[in-house]
Design an enzyme around this catalytic site. Sequence first.
Site, PDB file in Angstrom:
ATOM      1  CE  LYS A   1       1.032   1.075   4.542  1.00  0.00           C
ATOM      2  NZ  LYS A   1       1.870   2.415   4.754  1.00  0.00           N
TER       3      LYS A   1
ATOM      4  N   GLY B   1       7.497   1.675   4.644  1.00  0.00           N
ATOM      5  CA  GLY B   1       6.322   2.394   4.792  1.00  0.00           C
ATOM      6  C   GLY B   1       5.273   2.035   3.592  1.00  0.00           C
TER       7      GLY B   1
ATOM      8  CG  ASP C   1      -0.355   0.226   8.351  1.00  0.00           C
ATOM      9  OD1 ASP C   1      -0.935   1.020   8.596  1.00  0.00           O
ATOM     10  OD2 ASP C   1       1.066   0.477   7.907  1.00  0.00           O
TER      11      ASP C   1
HETATM   12  O1  C5P Z   1       1.250  -0.699  14.760  1.00  0.00           O
HETATM   13  P1  C5P Z   1       2.562  -0.907  14.413  1.00  0.00           P
HETATM   14  O2  C5P Z   1       3.206  -1.965  14.748  1.00  0.00           O
HETATM   15  O3  C5P Z   1       2.771  -0.786  12.750  1.00  0.00           O
HETATM   16  O4  C5P Z   1       3.330   0.337  15.046  1.00  0.00           O
HETATM   17  C1  C5P Z   1       4.708   0.460  15.114  1.00  0.00           C
HETATM   18  C2  C5P Z   1       5.019   1.542  15.981  1.00  0.00           C
HETATM   19  O5  C5P Z   1       4.653   2.647  15.396  1.00  0.00           O
HETATM   20  C3  C5P Z   1       4.119   1.462  17.430  1.00  0.00           C
HETATM   21  O6  C5P Z   1       4.900   0.676  18.256  1.00  0.00           O
HETATM   22  C4  C5P Z   1       4.070   2.974  17.882  1.00  0.00           C
HETATM   23  O7  C5P Z   1       5.249   3.414  18.478  1.00  0.00           O
HETATM   24  C5  C5P Z   1       3.843   3.805  16.419  1.00  0.00           C
HETATM   25  N1  C5P Z   1       2.553   3.967  15.990  1.00  0.00           N
HETATM   26  C6  C5P Z   1       1.923   5.009  16.457  1.00  0.00           C
HETATM   27  N2  C5P Z   1       0.772   5.204  16.070  1.00  0.00           N
HETATM   28  C7  C5P Z   1       0.312   4.674  15.072  1.00  0.00           C
HETATM   29  C8  C5P Z   1       0.752   3.569  14.305  1.00  0.00           C
HETATM   30  C9  C5P Z   1       2.007   3.072  15.019  1.00  0.00           C
HETATM   31  O8  C5P Z   1       2.454   5.557  17.395  1.00  0.00           O
HETATM   32  N3  C5P Z   1      -1.008   4.906  14.869  1.00  0.00           N
END
Ligand code: C5P
Length: 309
Positions: free
Chosen positions: A20, A116, A152
Site C-alpha cells: 500500500k 512504509g 496497518d
Molecule cells: O502498529 P505498528 O506495529 O505498525 O506500529 C509500530 C510503532 O509505530 C508503534 O509501536 C508505535 O510506536 C508507532 N505507531 C503509533 N501510532 C500509530 C501507528 C504506529 O504511534 N497509529
Amino acid sequence: MAILERGALSWTMQGKAPAKINLALEITGTTPEGYHSLRSVMITLDLADELRVTGRGQEGARPEIRLEVEGGEDDVPTDERNLVVRAVALLADETPGNWPAALDIRLVKRVPSQAGLGGGSADAAAILRLLGAKRGVHPERLCELAARLGSDVPFMMTGGAALAEGRGERLRSLRAPRSWWVVLVQPPERIATAWCYRRWDELTARARPGGAEGKVDGLAVALQQGDLAGVAGNLYNDLQRPVFDLHPHLHQIPVVLREGGCAGALMTGSGSCFFGLASTRAEARGSAAAIRRRGLGQTWITRTWREAE
Ligand code: C5P
C-alpha cells in the site's frame, strides 16, 4: 486465494499480499493506548508479495511453523519476529486443536521491507485471510486479530482504498474509478516506524503543526472522482518531517520525481520509500530514470488499485 490440492494429509493454499501507499497521513492526536491517532488515505498497489502455505501431517494441538523466505533483503526474519509467524500463533490460540502437524509457509518477497509500504502487514493479512477462512473464523473476529498484529494489518485484510482513522484500524472504504502509474523510490536509508512517531512528537512538542487543512478530505474526494491533479495537490504526510529532519538530502526525491514527469510525489507511511504518481507509463519511466541517474535509490514501477466496474 486458491486451494491447489487436497489430500488426507496435505493441502496447499496460496494468495497475494499487495503493498500500500499512504496518499495522505495526518496525525490528529494520541490514542488511550499511547499510539497516534491518524486520518490517512491508503490505496493498494499491484506490487505484491506471494504466499503459499502447505499443511502437512496428522492433526495436532498447534502446528510447527516453517517459514521460508525467497527474495527480499537478507534481513527478513523467519522466526516470531516475522508477522506471518505471529499471525499463525494468534490463530492457533484462537482456534486450538485440529491443526496439521506442520505448516510450511513460502513467502516470496517483492515489496521492500521497512519502507512504509506495509509489506510485513500485507503478509500477515494474507495468512490470516487464507488460514482464517479455512479455520472458520468470522471475518469480524479476523479483523480484531489483525489489529493486534499492527496498525496497518486491518486495512490489508481487504485492501482497495480506504480512509483509516483511530490508529489505523477504523476504515471507511473509498472508491477509486481510475488507476495511476506509480514510481516507488527506496533510498538506502531506512526508518523504524516507532522512531518516526517518537521523533514527530519531539519536533512538534512546542508547537503542534496547524494540521492538514482539509487535505485529507480533499484527497479522498479527488481520489473518488478519479482526479489525478486533485490527488497530487492534496498529497500530505506528517511523518515526512522527522525523516527530512534526519536525512535532509531525501528532499530531492519528490522534487526529481515531479521534474521527471510525475503529477505529485510524497513519502509513504513512516518511510523511507517515496512514490510519484503519473498518468502515463512514459512519465513514470521518465521519473524513474531521473531518480536512477541521480543515484537517489532503487526504483519500481507499479499501479494503484482500481475498483472493478
Ligand atoms: O502498529 P505498528 O506495529 O505498525 O506500529 C509500530 C510503532 O509505530 C508503534 O509501536 C508505535 O510506536 C508507532 N505507531 C503509533 N501510532 C500509530 C501507528 C504506529 O504511534 N497509529
